[in-house]
Design a protein around this motif. Structure first.
Motif, PDB file in Angstrom:
ATOM      1  N   ALA A  48      34.535  53.397  46.753  1.00 14.18           N
ATOM      2  CA  ALA A  48      34.314  52.191  45.944  1.00 14.18           C
ATOM      3  C   ALA A  48      32.820  51.902  45.823  1.00 14.18           C
ATOM      4  CB  ALA A  48      35.051  50.997  46.553  1.00 14.18           C
ATOM      5  N   PHE A  49      32.090  52.041  46.910  1.00 12.62           N
ATOM      6  CA  PHE A  49      30.649  51.815  46.886  1.00 12.62           C
ATOM      7  C   PHE A  49      29.974  52.761  45.899  1.00 12.62           C
ATOM      8  CE2 PHE A  49      26.480  53.233  48.439  1.00 12.62           C
ATOM      9  CZ  PHE A  49      25.768  52.056  48.290  1.00 12.62           C
ATOM     10  N   VAL A  50      30.310  54.042  45.967  1.00  9.26           N
ATOM     11  CA  VAL A  50      29.700  55.034  45.074  1.00  9.26           C
ATOM     12  C   VAL A  50      30.057  54.734  43.617  1.00  9.26           C
ATOM     13  CG1 VAL A  50      29.724  57.476  44.420  1.00  9.26           C
ATOM     14  CG2 VAL A  50      29.539  56.830  46.830  1.00  9.26           C
ATOM     15  N   ALA A  51      31.333  54.479  43.345  1.00 12.41           N
ATOM     16  CA  ALA A  51      31.782  54.226  41.967  1.00 12.41           C
ATOM     17  C   ALA A  51      31.139  52.976  41.386  1.00 12.41           C
ATOM     18  CB  ALA A  51      33.307  54.119  41.920  1.00 12.41           C
ATOM     19  N   LEU A  52      31.098  51.907  42.163  1.00  9.67           N
ATOM     20  CA  LEU A  52      30.508  50.659  41.674  1.00  9.67           C
ATOM     21  C   LEU A  52      28.987  50.794  41.506  1.00  9.67           C
ATOM     22  CD1 LEU A  52      32.615  48.152  43.780  1.00  9.67           C
ATOM     23  CD2 LEU A  52      32.761  48.493  41.297  1.00  9.67           C
ATOM     24  N   SER A  53      28.338  51.495  42.421  1.00 13.93           N
ATOM     25  CA  SER A  53      26.892  51.714  42.303  1.00 13.93           C
ATOM     26  C   SER A  53      26.566  52.508  41.049  1.00 13.93           C
ATOM     27  CB  SER A  53      26.353  52.464  43.530  1.00 13.93           C
ATOM     28  OG  SER A  53      26.462  51.687  44.676  1.00 13.93           O
ATOM     29  N   PHE A  54      27.301  53.587  40.837  1.00 14.31           N
ATOM     30  CA  PHE A  54      27.060  54.437  39.663  1.00 14.31           C
ATOM     31  C   PHE A  54      27.300  53.658  38.368  1.00 14.31           C
ATOM     32  CE2 PHE A  54      28.483  57.496  36.449  1.00 14.31           C
ATOM     33  CZ  PHE A  54      27.340  58.280  36.365  1.00 14.31           C
ATOM     34  N   ALA A  55      28.404  52.930  38.300  1.00 13.93           N
ATOM     35  CA  ALA A  55      28.736  52.181  37.080  1.00 13.93           C
ATOM     36  C   ALA A  55      27.707  51.083  36.808  1.00 13.93           C
ATOM     37  CB  ALA A  55      30.136  51.578  37.197  1.00 13.93           C
ATOM     38  N   SER A  56      27.250  50.404  37.852  1.00 15.11           N
ATOM     39  CA  SER A  56      26.249  49.354  37.693  1.00 15.11           C
ATOM     40  C   SER A  56      24.927  49.929  37.191  1.00 15.11           C
ATOM     41  CB  SER A  56      26.044  48.633  39.033  1.00 15.11           C
ATOM     42  OG  SER A  56      25.022  47.679  38.941  1.00 15.11           O
ATOM     43  N   ARG A  57      24.503  51.029  37.767  1.00 15.63           N
ATOM     44  CA  ARG A  57      23.242  51.666  37.346  1.00 15.63           C
ATOM     45  C   ARG A  57      23.340  52.182  35.916  1.00 15.63           C
ATOM     46  NH1 ARG A  57      22.060  54.838  42.876  1.00 15.63           N
ATOM     47  NH2 ARG A  57      21.238  53.063  44.007  1.00 15.63           N
ATOM     48  N   ARG A  58      24.467  52.814  35.601  1.00 18.15           N
ATOM     49  CA  ARG A  58      24.669  53.361  34.261  1.00 18.15           C
ATOM     50  C   ARG A  58      24.581  52.259  33.204  1.00 18.15           C
ATOM     51  NH1 ARG A  58      29.759  55.896  34.584  1.00 18.15           N
ATOM     52  NH2 ARG A  58      30.609  53.898  33.992  1.00 18.15           N
ATOM     53  N   ALA A  59      25.064  51.070  33.543  1.00 11.58           N
ATOM     54  CA  ALA A  59      25.047  49.943  32.604  1.00 11.58           C
ATOM     55  C   ALA A  59      23.708  49.208  32.604  1.00 11.58           C
ATOM     56  CB  ALA A  59      26.172  48.965  32.948  1.00 11.58           C
ATOM     57  N   GLY A  60      22.812  49.570  33.516  1.00 11.50           N
ATOM     58  CA  GLY A  60      21.506  48.921  33.577  1.00 11.50           C
ATOM     59  C   GLY A  60      21.543  47.510  34.116  1.00 11.50           C
ATOM     60  N   CYS A  61      22.516  47.212  34.958  1.00 11.35           N
ATOM     61  CA  CYS A  61      22.645  45.864  35.521  1.00 11.35           C
ATOM     62  C   CYS A  61      21.563  45.609  36.571  1.00 11.35           C
ATOM     63  CB  CYS A  61      24.013  45.690  36.171  1.00 11.35           C
ATOM     64  SG  CYS A  61      25.360  45.746  34.994  1.00 11.35           S
ATOM     65  N   ASP A  62      21.084  44.389  36.619  1.00  9.77           N
ATOM     66  CA  ASP A  62      20.110  43.975  37.620  1.00  9.77           C
ATOM     67  C   ASP A  62      20.868  43.482  38.853  1.00  9.77           C
ATOM     68  OD1 ASP A  62      17.780  43.187  38.929  1.00  9.77           O
ATOM     69  OD2 ASP A  62      17.737  41.229  37.948  1.00  9.77           O
ATOM     70  N   CYS A  63      21.585  44.412  39.476  1.00  5.16           N
ATOM     71  CA  CYS A  63      22.446  44.062  40.599  1.00  5.16           C
ATOM     72  C   CYS A  63      22.281  45.078  41.712  1.00  5.16           C
ATOM     73  CB  CYS A  63      23.913  44.049  40.163  1.00  5.16           C
ATOM     74  SG  CYS A  63      24.276  42.879  38.843  1.00  5.16           S
ATOM     75  N   GLU A  64      22.657  44.659  42.911  1.00  2.00           N
ATOM     76  CA  GLU A  64      22.644  45.554  44.065  1.00  2.00           C
ATOM     77  C   GLU A  64      24.066  45.621  44.613  1.00  2.00           C
ATOM     78  OE1 GLU A  64      19.892  46.312  48.010  1.00  2.00           O
ATOM     79  OE2 GLU A  64      19.707  44.429  46.926  1.00  2.00           O
ATOM     80  N   VAL A  65      24.528  46.839  44.868  1.00  4.21           N
ATOM     81  CA  VAL A  65      25.872  47.051  45.390  1.00  4.21           C
ATOM     82  C   VAL A  65      25.774  47.293  46.891  1.00  4.21           C
ATOM     83  CG1 VAL A  65      27.958  48.464  45.254  1.00  4.21           C
ATOM     84  CG2 VAL A  65      26.622  48.015  43.180  1.00  4.21           C
ATOM     85  N   PHE A  66      26.585  46.570  47.646  1.00  6.59           N
ATOM     86  CA  PHE A  66      26.615  46.715  49.096  1.00  6.59           C
ATOM     87  C   PHE A  66      27.959  47.297  49.511  1.00  6.59           C
ATOM     88  CE2 PHE A  66      23.461  43.473  48.346  1.00  6.59           C
ATOM     89  CZ  PHE A  66      22.459  43.813  49.242  1.00  6.59           C
ATOM     90  N   GLY A  67      27.934  48.217  50.448  1.00  3.89           N
ATOM     91  CA  GLY A  67      29.151  48.829  50.973  1.00  3.89           C
ATOM     92  C   GLY A  67      29.525  48.248  52.317  1.00  3.89           C
ATOM     93  N   GLY A  68      29.487  46.950  52.438  1.00  7.81           N
ATOM     94  CA  GLY A  68      29.800  46.284  53.698  1.00  7.81           C
ATOM     95  C   GLY A  68      28.516  45.969  54.454  1.00  7.81           C
ATOM     96  N   GLY A  69      28.656  45.238  55.529  1.00  8.35           N
ATOM     97  CA  GLY A  69      27.515  44.954  56.376  1.00  8.35           C
ATOM     98  C   GLY A  69      27.018  43.522  56.312  1.00  8.35           C
ATOM     99  N   GLY A  70      26.926  42.931  55.147  1.00  2.55           N
ATOM    100  CA  GLY A  70      26.450  41.560  55.039  1.00  2.55           C
ATOM    101  C   GLY A  70      27.587  40.564  55.159  1.00  2.55           C
ATOM    102  N   GLY A  71      27.253  39.357  55.522  1.00  2.67           N
ATOM    103  CA  GLY A  71      28.250  38.302  55.615  1.00  2.67           C
ATOM    104  C   GLY A  71      28.229  37.412  54.384  1.00  2.67           C
ATOM    105  N   VAL A  72      29.352  36.742  54.151  1.00  2.00           N
ATOM    106  CA  VAL A  72      29.472  35.811  53.031  1.00  2.00           C
ATOM    107  C   VAL A  72      29.874  34.454  53.610  1.00  2.00           C
ATOM    108  CG1 VAL A  72      30.700  35.256  50.900  1.00  2.00           C
ATOM    109  CG2 VAL A  72      30.149  37.644  51.443  1.00  2.00           C
ATOM    110  N   GLN A  73      28.978  33.469  53.470  1.00  2.00           N
ATOM    111  CA  GLN A  73      29.270  32.140  53.974  1.00  2.00           C
ATOM    112  C   GLN A  73      30.125  31.389  52.972  1.00  2.00           C
ATOM    113  OE1 GLN A  73      25.908  29.818  55.276  1.00  2.00           O
ATOM    114  NE2 GLN A  73      27.140  27.958  55.471  1.00  2.00           N
ATOM    115  N   ILE A  74      31.304  30.966  53.425  1.00  2.00           N
ATOM    116  CA  ILE A  74      32.236  30.218  52.585  1.00  2.00           C
ATOM    117  C   ILE A  74      31.988  28.720  52.718  1.00  2.00           C
ATOM    118  CG2 ILE A  74      34.675  29.742  52.129  1.00  2.00           C
ATOM    119  CD1 ILE A  74      33.701  32.668  51.478  1.00  2.00           C
ATOM    120  N   ASP A  75      31.796  28.263  53.935  1.00  2.00           N
ATOM    121  CA  ASP A  75      31.483  26.867  54.215  1.00  2.00           C
ATOM    122  C   ASP A  75      30.738  26.818  55.551  1.00  2.00           C
ATOM    123  OD1 ASP A  75      33.457  26.932  56.297  1.00  2.00           O
ATOM    124  OD2 ASP A  75      35.006  26.327  54.872  1.00  2.00           O
ATOM    125  N   GLN A  76      30.571  25.649  56.140  1.00  2.00           N
ATOM    126  CA  GLN A  76      29.797  25.521  57.378  1.00  2.00           C
ATOM    127  C   GLN A  76      30.494  26.099  58.604  1.00  2.00           C
ATOM    128  OE1 GLN A  76      26.582  24.676  57.845  1.00  2.00           O
ATOM    129  NE2 GLN A  76      26.586  24.786  55.620  1.00  2.00           N
TER     130      GLN A  76
END
Length: 183
Positions: A48-76
């Motif tokens: 999924a990381f490889v596919a999403l990274s490739f598709a994002s780059r191919r489309a020229g999106c100003d985005c970074e794809v992460f394959g896990g590792g970072g946290g997502v804060q939902i609330d406090q």
């Protein structure tokens, strides 16, 4: 420290988690260790990381794809650790722990987490205004469940075993088959 007895805020959790073995999440103030990943989970997360990274780059999106590792804060009192994410906008600092400005969140199903991924994580991720898509990948059935922010409070859901998933924003497509390892 016994996490079963102590409720934590996100700030307390982030300090505590740095000294712990393995990966952890914070669910409504309680620390929960993430169970070890099965090989099919690891393979799917990688594809999924490889596919999403490739598709994002191919489309020229100003985005970074992460394959896990970072946290997502939902609330406090809640931080999830997704299997993947797409963050758009300014590049995150190298020392950041939490992902912000998420557009897409990815979770790979496992028997231990299926109910959480389909339940509280679904509502939690969509409580963040930036999240537009939540992909749940089922490696056993090779199915992608695409939850997309709709009009108003609606969440549109598609279950796909082939074809393409349109992720707009940020503005690209990815083949469902590309999200899973080759058979």
């Amino acid at each position: 420290m016994s996490t079963a007895l102590k409720q934590m805020t996100v700030d307390e959790f982030l300090v505590w988690a740095e000294d712990q073995e393995g990966r952890w999440e914070l669910h409504d103030g309680a620390a929960r260790k993430i169970t070890p990943e099965r090989i099919d989970h690891v393979r799917t997360k990688g594809e999924a990381f490889v596919a999403l990274s490739f598709a994002s780059r191919r489309a020229g999106c100003d985005c970074e794809v992460f394959g896990g590792g970072g946290g997502v804060q939902i609330d406090q009192r809640t931080v999830y650790a997704p299997d993947g994410a797409i963050v758009c906008g300014p590049k995150l600092p190298d020392q950041a722990i939490l992902l912000v400005n998420l557009i897409v969140v990815v979770e790979v199903l496992s028997p231990a987490t299926a109910a959480i991924d389909h339940g509280r994580k679904l509502s939690g991720y969509f409580s963040l205004p930036s999240v537009q898509h939540y992909l749940i990948l089922d490696p056993e059935r090779r199915v992608a469940i695409h939850h997309k922010r709709g009009v108003g409070d609606a969440i549109e859901t598609r279950v796909l075993s082939d074809g393409v998933i349109r992720l707009d924003p940020p503005g690209f497509e990815v083949a469902v088959e590309a999200l899973f390892p080759l058979l």
